[in-house]
Design a protein around this motif. Structure first.
Motif, PDB file in Angstrom:
ATOM      1  N   ALA A  45       0.813  -1.213   0.000  1.00 25.18           N
ATOM      2  CA  ALA A  45       0.000   0.000   0.000  1.00 25.18           C
ATOM      3  C   ALA A  45       0.849   1.267   0.000  1.00 25.18           C
ATOM      4  O   ALA A  45       0.353   2.349  -0.298  1.00 25.18           O
ATOM      5  N   GLN A  61       2.365   9.945   5.027  1.00 21.73           N
ATOM      6  CA  GLN A  61       1.378   9.425   4.085  1.00 21.73           C
ATOM      7  C   GLN A  61       1.556   7.923   3.881  1.00 21.73           C
ATOM      8  O   GLN A  61       0.582   7.160   3.883  1.00 21.73           O
ATOM      9  N   LYS A  65      -1.170   4.967   4.890  1.00 25.59           N
ATOM     10  CA  LYS A  65      -1.708   4.065   3.868  1.00 25.59           C
ATOM     11  C   LYS A  65      -1.327   2.617   4.122  1.00 25.59           C
ATOM     12  O   LYS A  65      -2.083   1.706   3.805  1.00 25.59           O
ATOM     13  N   SER A  66      -0.147   2.378   4.706  1.00 26.42           N
ATOM     14  CA  SER A  66       0.288   1.005   4.960  1.00 26.42           C
ATOM     15  C   SER A  66      -0.356   0.421   6.213  1.00 26.42           C
ATOM     16  O   SER A  66      -0.334  -0.787   6.412  1.00 26.42           O
TER      17      SER A  66
END
Length: 105
Positions: A45, A61, A65-66
């Motif tokens: 991700a 960011q 997202k991860s």
């Protein structure tokens, strides 16, 4: 007389063995899943960061997202610890701070 020694020996053995067992609860705190969150890192991700200039904003960011709890940028000359942490995202960068690889650990 030998009967007294046998009884005394049995009592002493029982006392010694009872000292070895423990009925207390473990001392480690119990953390619920809601408190801890999943925390698992998903490096796929965060692959959007490859080829970009490393920055604090990009790091945050990618971390969000991860799904990782922690994140860090690693340059070739950085010293790192060798423990594996499934909740940590690593953004590996070259000497020019361009992200070349994304992994968890």
């Amino acid at each position: 007389m030998p009967w007294k020694f046998a009884s005394l020996g049995s009592v002493l053995a029982a006392l010694v063995l009872s000292g070895c067992s423990s009925m207390s609860e473990p001392k480690t705190p119990v953390v619920s899943a809601a408190e801890a969150g999943s925390g698992r890192c998903n490096a796929a991700a965060a692959e959007f960061a490859i080829g970009q200039q490393a920055s604090a904003e990009l790091l945050e960011q990618a971390r969000v997202k991860s799904g990782a709890q922690n994140a860090r940028v690693l340059k070739p000359s950085d010293m790192v610890t060798l423990e594996y942490r499934s909740d940590r995202l690593n953004l590996n960068a070259d000497d020019r701070s361009i992200i070349t690889r994304v992994n968890c650990g």
